[in-house]
Write a protein that holds these residues in place. Structure first.
Motif, short mmCIF file in Angstrom:
data_model
loop_
_atom_site.label_atom_id
_atom_site.label_comp_id
_atom_site.label_asym_id
_atom_site.label_seq_id
_atom_site.Cartn_x
_atom_site.Cartn_y
_atom_site.Cartn_z
N UNK A 69 8.60 -65.04 -47.74
CA UNK A 69 9.59 -65.52 -46.77
C UNK A 69 9.66 -64.64 -45.54
N UNK A 70 8.51 -64.14 -45.11
CA UNK A 70 8.38 -63.34 -43.90
C UNK A 70 9.26 -62.09 -43.94
N UNK A 71 9.38 -61.52 -45.13
CA UNK A 71 10.14 -60.28 -45.27
C UNK A 71 9.31 -59.11 -44.77
N UNK A 72 9.94 -58.28 -43.95
CA UNK A 72 9.24 -57.13 -43.40
C UNK A 72 8.39 -57.51 -42.21
N UNK A 73 7.69 -56.52 -41.65
CA UNK A 73 6.87 -56.79 -40.46
C UNK A 73 5.66 -57.65 -40.80
N UNK A 74 5.30 -58.51 -39.90
CA UNK A 74 4.10 -59.33 -40.09
C UNK A 74 2.86 -58.47 -39.89
N UNK A 75 1.76 -58.81 -40.55
CA UNK A 75 0.51 -58.09 -40.28
C UNK A 75 0.15 -58.22 -38.81
N UNK A 76 -0.38 -57.17 -38.25
CA UNK A 76 -0.74 -57.21 -36.83
C UNK A 76 -1.74 -58.32 -36.59
N UNK A 77 -1.43 -59.23 -35.68
CA UNK A 77 -2.33 -60.37 -35.47
C UNK A 77 -3.69 -59.93 -34.93
N UNK A 78 -4.71 -60.68 -35.33
CA UNK A 78 -6.05 -60.43 -34.80
C UNK A 78 -6.59 -61.76 -34.27
N UNK A 79 -7.54 -61.68 -33.38
CA UNK A 79 -8.18 -62.87 -32.84
C UNK A 79 -9.34 -63.28 -33.73
N UNK A 80 -9.48 -64.57 -33.94
CA UNK A 80 -10.60 -65.08 -34.73
C UNK A 80 -11.88 -65.09 -33.92
N UNK A 81 -11.86 -64.55 -32.70
CA UNK A 81 -13.08 -64.50 -31.88
C UNK A 81 -13.57 -63.08 -31.68
N UNK A 82 -13.15 -62.19 -32.58
CA UNK A 82 -13.62 -60.79 -32.54
C UNK A 82 -14.20 -60.46 -33.91
N UNK A 83 -15.37 -59.83 -33.92
CA UNK A 83 -16.02 -59.45 -35.17
C UNK A 83 -16.63 -58.06 -35.01
N UNK A 84 -16.51 -57.24 -36.06
CA UNK A 84 -17.08 -55.89 -35.99
C UNK A 84 -18.57 -55.92 -36.35
N UNK A 85 -19.29 -54.89 -35.86
CA UNK A 85 -20.71 -54.77 -36.19
C UNK A 85 -20.90 -54.68 -37.71
N UNK A 86 -19.99 -53.94 -38.37
CA UNK A 86 -20.08 -53.77 -39.82
C UNK A 86 -20.00 -55.11 -40.54
N UNK A 87 -19.06 -55.98 -40.10
CA UNK A 87 -18.94 -57.29 -40.75
C UNK A 87 -20.19 -58.12 -40.56
N UNK A 88 -20.80 -58.05 -39.36
CA UNK A 88 -22.03 -58.81 -39.14
C UNK A 88 -23.14 -58.32 -40.06
N UNK A 89 -23.27 -57.02 -40.19
CA UNK A 89 -24.32 -56.47 -41.03
C UNK A 89 -24.07 -56.78 -42.51
N UNK A 90 -22.79 -56.90 -42.86
CA UNK A 90 -22.42 -57.20 -44.25
C UNK A 90 -22.78 -58.63 -44.63
N UNK A 91 -22.87 -59.52 -43.65
CA UNK A 91 -23.13 -60.94 -43.92
C UNK A 91 -21.84 -61.70 -44.18
N UNK A 92 -21.97 -62.97 -44.50
CA UNK A 92 -20.81 -63.83 -44.77
C UNK A 92 -19.85 -63.87 -43.59
#
Length: 640
Positions: free
Chosen positions: A469-492
């Motif tokens: 029920x949205x208790x506490x602070x929300x996770x810091x939002x991120x954009x779905x159009x940003x990806x790290x080099x590590x994630x690309x190398x990891x695949x998926x």
């Protein structure tokens, strides 16, 4: 002999001002102020009831007639129309050579006529089609929203007027279906008016077929039916209305009276009509469980309706196009919805060109005959025998998700679609369909995003925040159009494409940075597999906004494709071009830019810049009339 009026075949479109609504609903469209003229071949009128004593009170009689002078009265020199189907809700008869009919009287019934192609029934002041008469001698009794007043004994005659219509005879037809307008208050009526309903008012391509409202037209408060009628009175064609679970009298004793107010204000709960070469059928797929179980219902088509459907189809050629519209769809990509789906499919087995259309789930789906899914097999449906379309929703995700730049709720649906309207298109022997997103052109068919391991981690945390029920602070939002080099190398890490016009036989191709395109993978191909569900099968574009606001994410979609992003992309901004081709050969192209960064710290910084540029509310849904839209408390919303 009366002279026939000449009706032009063109209509002036325009969104009329809703004076009463202007006091309480947001006025968003500066063009929504010009009243439209009467659409082509529409005429104001009503069913004629002769209250004299019936010759036989056990027989319901009358005539279907050519209302040449359009006064809704059977005059001495007006002819009856032969071969027209008339029903008491179970039995179906055809009029004789003089347009006369006779039906057995049932204690609680709505008698209705099936409009033939080449004819048009009258409409009332709000353009709602007039083709039925309620017979309930003692009335509904004490219902909050009125129900049906006592009709008294069997009338001497009930006569159904209609006029000749060249437009309704033509084989080329456009037939919009507006599902789940579902307004819970007058603010939401305004959102509907300035969204998908306003789009329909601006169109002039459906005058003969008209608009079908596919249930959940309001949200429990049936006093809003007047406002609903007001906004749909701007349509450029007749309006027909199907019932949904939120259109019921919840203080009715049982299902037999659950739609009495609906029947009084709109017409029968099940009926049919012909336009061009297509036979349209509306069924009530909601069975109310009674006042003792407040607002509880089953998704089921009653045996009485199945009997009527069998009788109705006897007058229809087996090779004809048939559209069967039900509020609750027979099935979705997730499950079989209607309890007696097998019985329903048995009735329509000999009509191969039948398509079923539903609403209810606030999803937008096009499931093609021949598809197989494990969940359907478990429910007794080994293979889909007839194409099932789920028509999206005028309200989208119940008018939730914060307001966009136009002052309308984003209302992204749980399956990665947007508020809009389905249109069935007929051209002789061919049928196609299109889904038009609110305030967008028909070319708006692709929603693109990047589904990465980092985004999936954020989505899970955001879902847990929603579940708490949205208790506490929300996770810091991120954009779905940003990806790290590590994630690309990891695949998926995938470029996802929510293709609104997509079916299992559609094709989606993705080109990265102008290189040769690769074919994307359909996440729900319908080849007998079980449901693919999880964050890896989720569209991050719509899910990100919903996870920040309404929380409505289904983690599956029947129209989602994905293509793996190359793991060797350099740091910086890249372009993906998506070309999607639907089953009718129509091609749609959309481009998205995404950024590859070194690490999560840079991803956070870049995300904040992109989100601010997108105009999304980064943390919580903007308050409209309360913390959440009321529709999100409905059973179908919780289930999604």
């Amino acid at each position: 002999m009366h002279a026939r009026r000449i009706h032009p075949r063109t209509a002036v479109a325009g969104l009329g001002a809703c004076a009463a609504l202007s006091l309480f609903a947001p006025l968003l469209s500066p063009t929504a102020a010009v009243a439209s003229e009467a659409p082509a071949e529409l005429y104001r009128g009503h069913v004629q009831v002769d209250r004299g004593q019936a010759a036989d009170p056990e027989q319901f009689t009358g005539q279907v007639f050519d209302d040449v002078n359009e006064n809704s009265k059977l005059d001495g020199d007006e002819r009856g129309i032969p071969g027209v189907a008339v029903s008491n809700g179970v039995d179906v008869v055809q009029t004789d050579g003089a347009g006369r009919y006779s039906l057995p009287v049932r204690e609680n019934m709505t008698v209705s006529v099936t409009q033939p192609a080449g004819w048009q029934v009258p409409v009332d002041e709000d353009k709602v089609a007039q083709f039925s008469y309620n017979h309930l001698p003692e009335g509904s009794g004490d219902l909050k929203y009125g129900g049906i007043e006592p009709t008294g004994p069997t009338p001497k005659a009930v006569n159904f007027p209609m006029i000749e219509s060249q437009a309704s005879a033509e084989s080329e037809q456009n037939c919009p279906i507006a599902s789940d307008t579902q307004t819970y208050d007058r603010t939401e009526v305004g959102y509907a008016r300035d969204g998908a309903v306003g789009d329909l008012a601006d169109r002039d391509d459906y005058g003969a077929c008209g608009v079908l409202l596919l249930g959940d037209n309001v949200g429990d408060d049936l006093s809003l039916n007047d406002e609903l009628r007001d906004i749909y009175s701007q349509m450029n064609g007749p309006v027909r209305v199907a019932p949904g679970n939120h259109d019921q009298d919840y203080d009715a004793v049982d299902d037999s009276h659950a739609l009495d107010t609906f029947r009084d204000q709109f017409g029968p709960a099940h009926f049919s009509y012909d336009v061009g070469k297509t036979h349209f059928v509306v069924l009530d797929s909601i069975e109310y469980e009674g006042r003792a179980n407040q607002k509880k219902y089953k998704e089921k088509i009653t045996e009485e309706q199945l009997t009527w459907l069998e009788n109705d189809l006897k007058n229809v050629p087996k090779n004809a196009h048939v559209v069967i519209a039900t509020h609750a769809p027979i099935l979705t990509h997730r499950e079989v919805v209607v309890d007696n789906a097998e019985d329903f499919y048995d009735v329509i087995a000999d009509y191969p060109n039948t398509v079923t259309v539903g609403g209810h789930t606030h999803t937008q789906e096009n499931l093609v005959a021949g598809e197989r899914r494990e969940e359907w097999t478990d429910a007794g449906i080994d293979e889909l025998s007839h194409t099932q379309i789920v028509a999206g929703a005028v309200s989208g995700d119940w008018y939730s998700g914060g307001l966009n730049a136009d002052g309308l709720p984003y209302a992204f649906t749980s399956d990665a679609s947007e508020p809009g309207v389905l249109t069935l298109e007929f051209d002789g022997a061919a049928r196609s369909e299109r889904y038009t997103v609110r305030n967008e052109s028909d070319d708006h068919q692709l929603l693109l995003g990047v589904n990465s391991p980092q985004w999936r981690d954020w989505a899970q945390k955001a879902q847990e925040w929603q579940d708490a029920d949205k208790t506490g602070p929300a996770p810091e939002p991120i954009s779905e159009r940003v990806v790290t080099r590590k994630d690309l190398e990891r695949g998926d890490t995938w470029l996802t494409s929510s293709f609104l016009a997509g079916t299992s036989d559609a094709r989606v191709e993705v080109s990265f940075d102008g290189k040769r395109p690769d074919q994307a993978e359909h996440t729900q191909p319908g080849r007998g597999e079980e449901l693919a569900e999880g964050w890896e099968y989720t569209d991050p574009y719509t899910a990100s906004q919903n996870l920040r606001t309404s929380g409505s994410v289904g983690q599956s979609s029947s129209h989602l494709w994905r293509a793996e992003i190359p793991s060797d992309l350099d740091l910086g901004t890249h372009t993906a071009e998506v070309t999607a081709t639907d089953r009718y050969g129509r091609e749609f192209t959309q481009t998205v830019r995404f950024t590859v960064v070194e690490d999560e710290a840079q991803a956070s910084s870049e995300s904040q810049k992109l989100l601010r540029g997108d105009g999304f509310d980064l943390h919580q849904e903007k308050k409209v009339t309360g913390d959440d839209r009321r529709g999100l408390d409905s059973e179908e919303a919780r289930s999604s």
